[in-house]
Design a protein around this motif. Structure first.
Motif, mmCIF file in Angstrom:
data_model
loop_
_atom_site.group_PDB
_atom_site.id
_atom_site.type_symbol
_atom_site.label_atom_id
_atom_site.label_comp_id
_atom_site.label_asym_id
_atom_site.label_seq_id
_atom_site.Cartn_x
_atom_site.Cartn_y
_atom_site.Cartn_z
ATOM 1 N N ARG A 45 24.913 5.555 17.658
ATOM 2 C CA ARG A 45 25.923 4.495 17.589
ATOM 3 C C ARG A 45 27.125 4.936 16.759
ATOM 4 N N PRO A 46 28.330 4.703 17.242
ATOM 5 C CA PRO A 46 29.517 5.068 16.469
ATOM 6 C C PRO A 46 29.882 3.959 15.484
ATOM 7 N N ASP A 47 30.438 4.357 14.361
ATOM 8 C CA ASP A 47 30.950 3.416 13.370
ATOM 9 C C ASP A 47 32.342 3.853 12.969
ATOM 10 N N ALA A 48 33.184 2.909 12.637
ATOM 11 C CA ALA A 48 34.483 3.227 12.053
ATOM 12 C C ALA A 48 34.398 2.946 10.565
ATOM 13 N N VAL A 49 35.005 3.785 9.759
ATOM 14 C CA VAL A 49 34.983 3.599 8.315
ATOM 15 C C VAL A 49 36.396 3.646 7.768
ATOM 16 N N SER A 50 36.553 3.095 6.575
ATOM 17 C CA SER A 50 37.847 3.095 5.897
ATOM 18 C C SER A 50 37.849 4.142 4.804
ATOM 19 N N PHE A 51 38.894 4.968 4.795
ATOM 20 C CA PHE A 51 39.121 5.936 3.729
ATOM 21 C C PHE A 51 40.118 5.348 2.757
ATOM 22 N N GLU A 52 40.013 5.757 1.496
ATOM 23 C CA GLU A 52 41.037 5.414 0.517
ATOM 24 C C GLU A 52 41.262 6.638 -0.354
ATOM 25 N N GLU A 53 42.460 6.707 -0.950
ATOM 26 C CA GLU A 53 42.789 7.879 -1.747
ATOM 27 C C GLU A 53 43.523 7.475 -3.020
ATOM 28 N N VAL A 61 37.151 12.421 17.361
ATOM 29 C CA VAL A 61 37.595 11.880 16.082
ATOM 30 C C VAL A 61 39.028 11.382 16.170
ATOM 31 N N THR A 62 39.279 10.204 15.592
ATOM 32 C CA THR A 62 40.634 9.682 15.462
ATOM 33 C C THR A 62 40.844 9.221 14.028
ATOM 34 N N LEU A 63 42.054 9.413 13.532
ATOM 35 C CA LEU A 63 42.469 8.942 12.216
ATOM 36 C C LEU A 63 43.685 8.057 12.404
ATOM 37 N N GLU A 64 43.668 6.880 11.782
ATOM 38 C CA GLU A 64 44.791 5.949 11.918
ATOM 39 C C GLU A 64 45.130 5.390 10.545
ATOM 40 N N ALA A 65 46.364 5.636 10.078
ATOM 41 C CA ALA A 65 46.804 5.072 8.810
ATOM 42 C C ALA A 65 47.026 3.577 9.005
ATOM 43 N N THR A 66 46.377 2.764 8.172
ATOM 44 C CA THR A 66 46.514 1.309 8.297
ATOM 45 C C THR A 66 47.365 0.726 7.176
ATOM 46 N N ARG A 67 47.343 1.344 5.993
ATOM 47 C CA ARG A 67 48.164 0.964 4.847
ATOM 48 C C ARG A 67 48.446 2.251 4.073
ATOM 49 N N PRO A 68 49.409 2.246 3.144
ATOM 50 C CA PRO A 68 49.626 3.453 2.325
ATOM 51 C C PRO A 68 48.356 3.818 1.553
ATOM 52 N N GLY A 69 47.888 5.038 1.730
ATOM 53 C CA GLY A 69 46.693 5.494 1.043
ATOM 54 C C GLY A 69 45.391 5.058 1.681
ATOM 55 N N VAL A 70 45.458 4.425 2.852
ATOM 56 C CA VAL A 70 44.250 3.942 3.532
ATOM 57 C C VAL A 70 44.271 4.414 4.981
ATOM 58 N N VAL A 71 43.139 4.952 5.445
ATOM 59 C CA VAL A 71 43.046 5.468 6.812
ATOM 60 C C VAL A 71 41.763 4.969 7.448
ATOM 61 N N LYS A 72 41.863 4.607 8.725
ATOM 62 C CA LYS A 72 40.673 4.247 9.494
ATOM 63 C C LYS A 72 40.203 5.485 10.243
ATOM 64 N N PHE A 73 38.924 5.806 10.101
ATOM 65 C CA PHE A 73 38.320 6.967 10.744
ATOM 66 C C PHE A 73 37.328 6.483 11.800
ATOM 67 N N ARG A 74 37.440 7.032 12.984
ATOM 68 C CA ARG A 74 36.508 6.687 14.055
ATOM 69 C C ARG A 74 36.063 7.968 14.736
ATOM 70 N N GLY A 75 34.802 8.046 15.113
ATOM 71 C CA GLY A 75 34.340 9.201 15.860
ATOM 72 C C GLY A 75 33.034 9.786 15.389
ATOM 73 N N LEU A 76 32.520 9.335 14.236
ATOM 74 C CA LEU A 76 31.221 9.819 13.807
ATOM 75 C C LEU A 76 30.132 9.046 14.534
ATOM 76 N N GLY A 89 41.236 10.737 -5.090
ATOM 77 C CA GLY A 89 40.646 11.722 -4.204
ATOM 78 C C GLY A 89 40.088 10.995 -3.007
ATOM 79 N N LEU A 90 39.924 11.692 -1.920
ATOM 80 C CA LEU A 90 39.492 11.061 -0.690
ATOM 81 C C LEU A 90 38.086 10.492 -0.828
ATOM 82 N N GLY A 91 37.878 9.280 -0.370
ATOM 83 C CA GLY A 91 36.560 8.680 -0.429
ATOM 84 C C GLY A 91 36.375 7.646 0.652
ATOM 85 N N VAL A 92 35.146 7.261 0.888
ATOM 86 C CA VAL A 92 34.824 6.243 1.882
ATOM 87 C C VAL A 92 34.761 4.901 1.170
ATOM 88 N N ALA A 93 35.613 3.963 1.558
ATOM 89 C CA ALA A 93 35.633 2.643 0.930
ATOM 90 C C ALA A 93 34.611 1.721 1.570
#
Length: 118
Positions: A61-69, A31-46, A72-76
């Motif tokens: 197959r792996p996918d990367a998803v975008s989190f937003e907050e 798993v990796t987490l990378e902040a791309t913008r304030p309040g937004v994170v890219k998640f990779r590893g699932l 509360g934390l959610g998948v965008a």
């Protein structure tokens, strides 16, 4: 967002896939987490399997998803749909639609700049 652990992020994304994408299996790998913008994170590893042959043979197959907050934390959405998670944290009731609209606006601005340059 700064205190988000990879394990917690994995649980959120795994739950999202199991509920909305109707996958058969889901698990985290590297798993990796990378902040791309304030309040937004890219998640990779699932790694997910949405077909029995993938689940049985390990061809997941792996996918990367975008989190937003916003509240509360959610998948965008998927990072490839959201320009690798380059959008501002949504503030409205439908964060995925808001993020996609921001990305579409960004694409249009790029095209306008390209036409102006020509």
């Amino acid at each position: 967002m700064e205190s988000l652990s990879p394990e917690d992020a994995c649980l959120v994304v795994e739950g999202h896939y199991m509920k909305w994408a109707t996958v058969l299996t889901a698990e985290c790998r590297s798993v990796t987490l990378e902040a791309t913008r304030p309040g937004v994170v890219k998640f990779r590893g699932l790694v997910v399997a949405d077909a029995w042959d993938d689940a049985l043979l390990g061809g997941l197959r792996p996918d990367a998803v975008s989190f937003e907050e916003p509240t509360g934390l959610g998948v965008a959405g998927f990072s490839h749909q959201l320009l690798d998670c380059q959008f501002d944290a949504p503030t409205g009731p439908e964060p995925a639609k808001e993020a996609l609209a921001q990305v579409e606006q960004l694409r249009r601005a790029w095209m306008d700049d390209a036409f102006a340059a020509v």
